[in-house]
Each structure stands twice: as C-alpha cells, then as structure tokens.
Design a protein around this motif. Structure first.
Motif, PDB file in Angstrom:
ATOM      1  N   PRO A 135       4.911  -7.856 -38.891  1.00 42.66           N
ATOM      2  CA  PRO A 135       5.759  -9.048 -38.784  1.00 42.66           C
ATOM      3  C   PRO A 135       5.359 -10.177 -39.738  1.00 42.66           C
ATOM      4  O   PRO A 135       6.225 -10.871 -40.275  1.00 42.66           O
ATOM      5  N   ASP A 136       4.056 -10.331 -39.969  1.00 39.86           N
ATOM      6  CA  ASP A 136       3.616 -11.389 -40.885  1.00 39.86           C
ATOM      7  C   ASP A 136       4.089 -11.129 -42.312  1.00 39.86           C
ATOM      8  O   ASP A 136       4.476 -12.059 -43.025  1.00 39.86           O
ATOM      9  N   ALA A 137       4.082  -9.875 -42.728  1.00 45.31           N
ATOM     10  CA  ALA A 137       4.563  -9.540 -44.074  1.00 45.31           C
ATOM     11  C   ALA A 137       6.067  -9.793 -44.187  1.00 45.31           C
ATOM     12  O   ALA A 137       6.545 -10.265 -45.225  1.00 45.31           O
ATOM     13  N   ILE A 138       6.805  -9.520 -43.127  1.00 47.86           N
ATOM     14  CA  ILE A 138       8.252  -9.777 -43.148  1.00 47.86           C
ATOM     15  C   ILE A 138       8.521 -11.274 -43.203  1.00 47.86           C
ATOM     16  O   ILE A 138       9.369 -11.738 -43.970  1.00 47.86           O
ATOM     17  N   ARG A 139       7.784 -12.038 -42.394  1.00 46.46           N
ATOM     18  CA  ARG A 139       7.932 -13.505 -42.434  1.00 46.46           C
ATOM     19  C   ARG A 139       7.657 -14.029 -43.841  1.00 46.46           C
ATOM     20  O   ARG A 139       8.409 -14.844 -44.375  1.00 46.46           O
ATOM     21  N   GLN A 140       6.567 -13.575 -44.436  1.00 42.55           N
ATOM     22  CA  GLN A 140       6.193 -14.033 -45.773  1.00 42.55           C
ATOM     23  C   GLN A 140       7.227 -13.601 -46.814  1.00 42.55           C
ATOM     24  O   GLN A 140       7.546 -14.357 -47.728  1.00 42.55           O
ATOM     25  N   SER A 141       7.759 -12.409 -46.640  1.00 42.62           N
ATOM     26  CA  SER A 141       8.781 -11.919 -47.563  1.00 42.62           C
ATOM     27  C   SER A 141      10.036 -12.794 -47.511  1.00 42.62           C
ATOM     28  O   SER A 141      10.628 -13.106 -48.544  1.00 42.62           O
ATOM     29  N   ILE A 142      10.427 -13.197 -46.318  1.00 42.13           N
ATOM     30  CA  ILE A 142      11.600 -14.071 -46.183  1.00 42.13           C
ATOM     31  C   ILE A 142      11.303 -15.453 -46.735  1.00 42.13           C
ATOM     32  O   ILE A 142      12.132 -16.046 -47.443  1.00 42.13           O
ATOM     33  N   LYS A 143      10.121 -15.982 -46.437  1.00 39.12           N
ATOM     34  CA  LYS A 143       9.753 -17.327 -46.922  1.00 39.12           C
ATOM     35  C   LYS A 143       9.666 -17.354 -48.450  1.00 39.12           C
ATOM     36  O   LYS A 143      10.163 -18.280 -49.079  1.00 39.12           O
ATOM     37  N   ASP A 144       9.025 -16.334 -49.036  1.00 38.37           N
ATOM     38  CA  ASP A 144       8.853 -16.290 -50.491  1.00 38.37           C
ATOM     39  C   ASP A 144      10.087 -15.761 -51.204  1.00 38.37           C
ATOM     40  O   ASP A 144      10.201 -15.910 -52.416  1.00 38.37           O
ATOM     41  N   GLY A 145      10.975 -15.120 -50.466  1.00 29.55           N
ATOM     42  CA  GLY A 145      12.160 -14.526 -51.070  1.00 29.55           C
ATOM     43  C   GLY A 145      13.395 -15.354 -50.822  1.00 29.55           C
ATOM     44  O   GLY A 145      13.611 -16.384 -51.464  1.00 29.55           O
ATOM     45  N   MET A 146      14.193 -14.923 -49.882  1.00 28.32           N
ATOM     46  CA  MET A 146      15.522 -15.509 -49.683  1.00 28.32           C
ATOM     47  C   MET A 146      15.487 -17.004 -49.392  1.00 28.32           C
ATOM     48  O   MET A 146      16.301 -17.753 -49.926  1.00 28.32           O
ATOM     49  N   GLU A 147      14.563 -17.440 -48.548  1.00 31.84           N
ATOM     50  CA  GLU A 147      14.541 -18.873 -48.231  1.00 31.84           C
ATOM     51  C   GLU A 147      14.202 -19.708 -49.463  1.00 31.84           C
ATOM     52  O   GLU A 147      14.837 -20.726 -49.731  1.00 31.84           O
ATOM     53  N   ARG A 148      13.233 -19.291 -50.244  1.00 33.58           N
ATOM     54  CA  ARG A 148      12.852 -20.025 -51.448  1.00 33.58           C
ATOM     55  C   ARG A 148      13.986 -20.010 -52.463  1.00 33.58           C
ATOM     56  O   ARG A 148      14.280 -21.011 -53.101  1.00 33.58           O
ATOM     57  N   TRP A 149      14.672 -18.857 -52.595  1.00 35.98           N
ATOM     58  CA  TRP A 149      15.790 -18.766 -53.554  1.00 35.98           C
ATOM     59  C   TRP A 149      16.925 -19.696 -53.141  1.00 35.98           C
ATOM     60  O   TRP A 149      17.556 -20.324 -53.977  1.00 35.98           O
ATOM     61  N   VAL A 150      17.182 -19.787 -51.830  1.00 36.70           N
ATOM     62  CA  VAL A 150      18.242 -20.677 -51.337  1.00 36.70           C
ATOM     63  C   VAL A 150      17.850 -22.130 -51.585  1.00 36.70           C
ATOM     64  O   VAL A 150      18.675 -22.936 -52.018  1.00 36.70           O
ATOM     65  N   ILE A 151      16.593 -22.477 -51.340  1.00 36.93           N
ATOM     66  CA  ILE A 151      16.133 -23.846 -51.587  1.00 36.93           C
ATOM     67  C   ILE A 151      16.297 -24.204 -53.047  1.00 36.93           C
ATOM     68  O   ILE A 151      16.788 -25.285 -53.390  1.00 36.93           O
ATOM     69  N   GLU A 152      15.914 -23.289 -53.945  1.00 37.18           N
ATOM     70  CA  GLU A 152      16.047 -23.546 -55.380  1.00 37.18           C
ATOM     71  C   GLU A 152      17.514 -23.721 -55.787  1.00 37.18           C
ATOM     72  O   GLU A 152      17.838 -24.577 -56.583  1.00 37.18           O
ATOM     73  N   ALA A 153      18.399 -22.904 -55.230  1.00 32.83           N
ATOM     74  CA  ALA A 153      19.808 -22.943 -55.631  1.00 32.83           C
ATOM     75  C   ALA A 153      20.540 -24.148 -55.066  1.00 32.83           C
ATOM     76  O   ALA A 153      21.485 -24.646 -55.691  1.00 32.83           O
ATOM     77  N   THR A 154      20.124 -24.647 -53.916  1.00 33.00           N
ATOM     78  CA  THR A 154      20.879 -25.723 -53.272  1.00 33.00           C
ATOM     79  C   THR A 154      20.246 -27.100 -53.406  1.00 33.00           C
ATOM     80  O   THR A 154      20.816 -28.070 -52.925  1.00 33.00           O
ATOM     81  N   GLU A 155      19.108 -27.198 -54.033  1.00 30.06           N
ATOM     82  CA  GLU A 155      18.467 -28.522 -54.151  1.00 30.06           C
ATOM     83  C   GLU A 155      19.162 -29.385 -55.178  1.00 30.06           C
ATOM     84  O   GLU A 155      19.841 -29.007 -56.058  1.00 30.06           O
TER      85      GLU A 155
END
Length: 158
Positions: A138-158
């Motif tokens: 679960p920790d690897a999945i959390r980190q994958s989402i934080k470093d992946g999709m969530e970070r990409w969304v933050i970059e695209a919408t800021e």
C-alpha cells in the motif's frame, strides 16, 4: 487577450479556408495556429503562460496514456496467466490537491486506470480511498499516486 480563443479562431479559419471542417481538419488548424502563435509570441503579452500550461497538459495526457498501457498489460497478464498475483485491497491516500476540480481530475484518472478504482473522498478533500487490484504494498501505491497522477495534475492546473 485570450490566446486559447485566438487559437480556436485560427483553427476554424484554417478549416474554412481548406474546406475541411472536420475534427482532423480542425486539429491541423489548431496545431498550425499554435505554431503561428508560438512564433509570434512576443506580440502577445501573457502568451508564454499559455504555452507553458499547454505543455504541462500534454505531459499529463502522455504520462496518463503510458500508465494506462502499463496497467492494462499488468491486468491482462494477471488474467491470462494461471498464477494470479492480484491481492486486492482498499487503500487510503492522503491528498495534496485541495481544489475540487483537481481532486475530481485525480480521482477520474485513477478510476480510468485498469486495476484501480476511486471509492470515496473525505468531505474535507484530504483523503482519497481507492480499491487496488494489486495492493501488496500500500505504501508503494500511495507513493506512486503522489509522485505520479497527483503531481502531474498539480503541475497542469497550477
């Protein structure tokens, strides 16, 4: 001046001039309009942020498509092979994004990715609950989402 609206107008102008008012014709017009606006960007104040944001959205789309292919292959492999590696589970993911539109985008991207499903978001938008098909770590999945999709969304919408 709204650069995006100008780019749309250039796309329609191109499609009308060529007599090809179809989706591919508009896409070509949009690409040519983008190139023209990029070459003349010094004439349009605020145009730099348009191209920077467009690049970040393109990055989000390409990286999501990559994740889509990789996760699809992982799910297909697990379905077709006799030994199943799926260990489903529900995982809580703390969210950095706070705006509802950003949370919506992250949850939809996760749901569209095979092997994962967004279940719920807390009322304060601080935690997302997902169902993962491969929840061994679960920790690897959390980190994958934080470093992946969530970070990409933050970059695209800021």
């Amino acid at each position: 001046m709204n650069i995006f609206a100008l780019n749309i107008a250039l796309a329609f102008a191109w499609a009308a001039l060529t007599g090809n008012i179809t989706l591919p014709g508009l896409a070509v017009g949009f690409a040519l309009g983008s190139a023209c606006l990029y070459l003349t960007r010094s004439l349009f104040p605020g145009c730099e942020s348009y191209f920077r944001r467009t690049g970040k959205w393109l990055k989000l789309i390409v990286l999501f498509l990559y994740e889509l292919v990789v996760s699809s292959l992982q799910v297909v492999w697990d379905v077709l092979t006799p030994e199943h590696k799926a260990r489903p589970g529900i995982i809580s993911v703390p969210l950095t994004v706070k705006r509802e539109m950003d949370v919506l985008l992250v949850t939809n991207l996760i749901t569209l990715t095979p092997g994962t499903l967004s279940l719920d978001v807390t009322d304060d938008c601080n935690t997302l609950y997902i169902h993962a098909m491969f929840a061994d770590d679960p920790d690897a999945i959390r980190q994958s989402i934080k470093d992946g999709m969530e970070r990409w969304v933050i970059e695209a919408t800021e």
